[in-house]
Write a protein that holds these residues in place. Sequence first.
Motif, PDB file in Angstrom:
ATOM      1  N   LEU A  12       6.555  18.255  -0.360  1.00 45.73           N
ATOM      2  CA  LEU A  12       7.341  17.088  -0.756  1.00 45.73           C
ATOM      3  C   LEU A  12       6.998  16.645  -2.176  1.00 45.73           C
ATOM      4  O   LEU A  12       7.898  16.384  -2.996  1.00 45.73           O
ATOM      5  CB  LEU A  12       7.082  15.941   0.227  1.00 45.73           C
ATOM      6  N   ASP A  13       5.721  16.558  -2.490  1.00 45.69           N
ATOM      7  CA  ASP A  13       5.322  16.048  -3.801  1.00 45.69           C
ATOM      8  C   ASP A  13       5.759  16.967  -4.929  1.00 45.69           C
ATOM      9  O   ASP A  13       6.107  16.508  -6.026  1.00 45.69           O
ATOM     10  CB  ASP A  13       3.806  15.845  -3.850  1.00 45.69           C
ATOM     11  N   GLU A  14       5.741  18.273  -4.684  1.00 46.69           N
ATOM     12  CA  GLU A  14       6.186  19.206  -5.728  1.00 46.69           C
ATOM     13  C   GLU A  14       7.695  19.082  -5.957  1.00 46.69           C
ATOM     14  O   GLU A  14       8.163  19.095  -7.109  1.00 46.69           O
ATOM     15  CB  GLU A  14       5.814  20.640  -5.352  1.00 46.69           C
ATOM     16  N   ILE A  15       8.463  18.934  -4.885  1.00 46.61           N
ATOM     17  CA  ILE A  15       9.908  18.735  -5.028  1.00 46.61           C
ATOM     18  C   ILE A  15      10.187  17.428  -5.762  1.00 46.61           C
ATOM     19  O   ILE A  15      11.026  17.367  -6.673  1.00 46.61           O
ATOM     20  CB  ILE A  15      10.594  18.737  -3.642  1.00 46.61           C
ATOM     21  N   LEU A  16       9.475  16.367  -5.385  1.00 44.41           N
ATOM     22  CA  LEU A  16       9.682  15.072  -6.035  1.00 44.41           C
ATOM     23  C   LEU A  16       9.296  15.132  -7.507  1.00 44.41           C
ATOM     24  O   LEU A  16       9.983  14.548  -8.366  1.00 44.41           O
ATOM     25  CB  LEU A  16       8.849  14.002  -5.322  1.00 44.41           C
ATOM     26  N   TYR A  17       8.220  15.822  -7.842  1.00 43.97           N
ATOM     27  CA  TYR A  17       7.813  15.953  -9.238  1.00 43.97           C
ATOM     28  C   TYR A  17       8.919  16.624 -10.055  1.00 43.97           C
ATOM     29  O   TYR A  17       9.277  16.166 -11.152  1.00 43.97           O
ATOM     30  CB  TYR A  17       6.520  16.765  -9.332  1.00 43.97           C
ATOM     31  N   VAL A  66       1.636   6.747  -7.384  1.00 43.66           N
ATOM     32  CA  VAL A  66       0.636   7.758  -7.029  1.00 43.66           C
ATOM     33  C   VAL A  66       1.169   8.618  -5.892  1.00 43.66           C
ATOM     34  O   VAL A  66       1.339   8.141  -4.767  1.00 43.66           O
ATOM     35  CB  VAL A  66      -0.691   7.101  -6.604  1.00 43.66           C
ATOM     36  N   PRO A  67       1.473   9.898  -6.139  1.00 45.88           N
ATOM     37  CA  PRO A  67       1.939  10.773  -5.063  1.00 45.88           C
ATOM     38  C   PRO A  67       0.896  10.903  -3.960  1.00 45.88           C
ATOM     39  O   PRO A  67      -0.309  10.735  -4.186  1.00 45.88           O
ATOM     40  CB  PRO A  67       2.164  12.121  -5.766  1.00 45.88           C
ATOM     41  N   LYS A  68       1.361  11.220  -2.758  1.00 45.94           N
ATOM     42  CA  LYS A  68       0.463  11.248  -1.599  1.00 45.94           C
ATOM     43  C   LYS A  68      -0.686  12.237  -1.773  1.00 45.94           C
ATOM     44  O   LYS A  68      -1.834  11.931  -1.416  1.00 45.94           O
ATOM     45  CB  LYS A  68       1.255  11.606  -0.339  1.00 45.94           C
ATOM     46  N   VAL A  69      -0.402  13.409  -2.314  1.00 45.93           N
ATOM     47  CA  VAL A  69      -1.473  14.381  -2.508  1.00 45.93           C
ATOM     48  C   VAL A  69      -2.542  13.805  -3.438  1.00 45.93           C
ATOM     49  O   VAL A  69      -3.746  13.993  -3.221  1.00 45.93           O
ATOM     50  CB  VAL A  69      -0.911  15.705  -3.068  1.00 45.93           C
ATOM     51  N   GLY A  85       4.032  -1.978  -9.704  1.00 47.00           N
ATOM     52  CA  GLY A  85       2.859  -1.176  -9.418  1.00 47.00           C
ATOM     53  C   GLY A  85       2.422  -0.423 -10.650  1.00 47.00           C
ATOM     54  O   GLY A  85       3.205  -0.242 -11.596  1.00 47.00           O
ATOM     55  N   VAL A  86       1.187   0.024 -10.669  1.00 50.02           N
ATOM     56  CA  VAL A  86       0.626   0.685 -11.848  1.00 50.02           C
ATOM     57  C   VAL A  86       1.338   2.017 -12.102  1.00 50.02           C
ATOM     58  O   VAL A  86       1.493   2.837 -11.205  1.00 50.02           O
ATOM     59  CB  VAL A  86      -0.878   0.952 -11.663  1.00 50.02           C
ATOM     60  N   ARG A  87       1.733   2.227 -13.342  1.00 50.91           N
ATOM     61  CA  ARG A  87       2.365   3.483 -13.747  1.00 50.91           C
ATOM     62  C   ARG A  87       1.286   4.460 -14.197  1.00 50.91           C
ATOM     63  O   ARG A  87       0.520   4.165 -15.112  1.00 50.91           O
ATOM     64  CB  ARG A  87       3.342   3.223 -14.898  1.00 50.91           C
ATOM     65  N   ILE A  88       1.249   5.650 -13.552  1.00 49.07           N
ATOM     66  CA  ILE A  88       0.240   6.641 -13.948  1.00 49.07           C
ATOM     67  C   ILE A  88       0.860   7.997 -14.278  1.00 49.07           C
ATOM     68  O   ILE A  88       0.162   8.908 -14.722  1.00 49.07           O
ATOM     69  CB  ILE A  88      -0.853   6.810 -12.865  1.00 49.07           C
ATOM     70  N   THR A  89       2.173   8.154 -14.046  1.00 47.44           N
ATOM     71  CA  THR A  89       2.852   9.403 -14.370  1.00 47.44           C
ATOM     72  C   THR A  89       3.801   9.185 -15.542  1.00 47.44           C
ATOM     73  O   THR A  89       3.993   8.061 -16.008  1.00 47.44           O
ATOM     74  CB  THR A  89       3.657   9.944 -13.173  1.00 47.44           C
ATOM     75  N   THR A 108       0.806  -1.230   0.000  1.00 44.69           N
ATOM     76  CA  THR A 108       0.000   0.000   0.000  1.00 44.69           C
ATOM     77  C   THR A 108       0.839   1.281   0.000  1.00 44.69           C
ATOM     78  O   THR A 108       0.310   2.356   0.228  1.00 44.69           O
ATOM     79  CB  THR A 108      -0.935   0.014   1.228  1.00 44.69           C
ATOM     80  N   GLY A 109       2.145   1.164  -0.276  1.00 42.56           N
ATOM     81  CA  GLY A 109       2.986   2.357  -0.277  1.00 42.56           C
ATOM     82  C   GLY A 109       2.728   3.241  -1.479  1.00 42.56           C
ATOM     83  O   GLY A 109       2.482   2.761  -2.583  1.00 42.56           O
ATOM     84  N   ASN A 110       2.787   4.557  -1.286  1.00 41.81           N
ATOM     85  CA  ASN A 110       2.573   5.499  -2.387  1.00 41.81           C
ATOM     86  C   ASN A 110       3.911   5.994  -2.936  1.00 41.81           C
ATOM     87  O   ASN A 110       4.980   5.696  -2.406  1.00 41.81           O
ATOM     88  CB  ASN A 110       1.697   6.665  -1.928  1.00 41.81           C
TER      89      ASN A 110
END
Length: 542
Positions: free
Chosen positions: A471-476, A423-426, A518-522, A396-398
């Motif tokens: 965090l998600d914006e930096i990771l993106y 899937v990012p956390k946001v 895991g499913v790729r969505i990005t 279940t890790g994002n």
Amino acid sequence: MAGLNVVMAQLNFMVGDIPGNLEKVISVLEQSAEKGADVVVFPELTLIGYPPEDLLLRPSLETRIDNALNDLKSRMPADIAAVVGYPKVVDGNVFNMAGVFLNGNTVTEYAKQCLPNYQVFDEKRYFTAGHSPCVFELSGIKVGVTVCEDIWLPEPTEQARLAGAEIMLNLNASPFHRGKNYERDELLGQRANEGQMPIVYVNLVGGQDELVFDGGSMVVDAKGEKQFQAPFFEEGLYQVNVELGDDCATITPNQLIEPPSELASIYQALVLGVRDYVNKNGFKGVVLGLSGGIDSALTLAVAVDALGKDRVEAIMMPFRYTSDLSKNDAADEAERLGVRYQSISIEPIFDAFMASLAEEFEGTERDTTEENLQARARGVLLMAISNKKRYLVLTTGNKSEMAVGYSTLYGDMAGGYDVLKDVPKVTVFELSRYRNTISEVIPVSVIERPPSAELAPDQKDEDSLPPYEVLDEILYRYIELDESAEVIIAAGFEAQTVNRVLRLVDINEYKRRQAPEGVRITQRGFGRDRRYPITNGWKIGD
């Protein structure tokens, strides 16, 4: 006006199952012949599935494909053409081929010219590029053929136009990522306008390991205007009639369905990816740890939507730090979704571990070791259930957690498929709210309370990580855009935070190598998209 009655075979094929895929092709041809079609267009590499990867290197490939093509030609119904994708070996070279077959004969073949070698694609590892256009005549119309990436570059369409093509048939295995359908719309419009011909775009549908193919087959006219749109994320045969006049093309029926929203398309991709991974690999069902947190809640919802409640089991594994709210929320969601639900305490397992390790740990302070032991105790339980029941463990890790290593090897990472891996956390929060607009299966308290691993008293994710919005914006920027630390800092992010996050991403490559699919969505997931060495001396600022 000359006309061509086309069936777009938007189908889900099994990679490597050449006999099974062939039977599907013949069945579709028979159905389409009864409906008066002139031609059926299938997706890229129909017979072997996409992507076949190193199956293309197997010594028996040539014989298997030749046998399948001979079988196809001997069994196909009369007076209907089939445009089928397959790999073809010629003088030791393998080509990504599209063949046109009619009345038991090979009319022509086309070798894909533009071989993608970026993101998830590595076709240059396997295929030799073709160089020539393919134009054949059917029902008085000169028909061009291209394969997938050929439509993303102008040259193959221009070649076909110069060779006299009046309409283009384009075979695809184009994987999903968020926003992809808008890219395709713009591209096809541009290419049709340049080539001054309608384009029939047929795409694969289905899940293959981390990739999901979303269908969305379509027809655009010679001016680049979309005239027909097939549904997304579902199989189907879509019949259209293309009539060519002196300066226009008429496509009937005119069907312009609204594509799903971005969140809806991501959710459907997750559902399809899970369904096909479980079913194509022969698992009876799935089991997952239901913690009362948002990641496992969303994973459970996806699993039930993919497989049905009777094939899903949820296990709550409480410990002394597990709140009553988490226990209640987990039980509540399991009841709402109607899945089998059990609560198994890890207290005795943890105590047994600690007793066994007492001498080894003597004189040391309590740290993350004890937290990781909790996660590993849970992993042991889930894998035991998996072995006994032939159920696949869904982790279940994002993506945010996977990026910075906020996960435990052989603990919460133990399993066979990670639904939220990309899937990012946001986005997890957004998808949970979206799913509740369909039916409220995720308790509101799960969505609203601060995320916590509950491995220590009063623990919250933000004790160890920046706020997920940051965090998600930096990771993106770092993972998907490949921006350096300096560029990210210059965009307004605090330098210490950026350097810390980027360092965490870099040093946790070893964990991601051991993570399940895991499913790729990005546009850049952790898997085929991003291949960094574990051992390296690259500096964060570079």
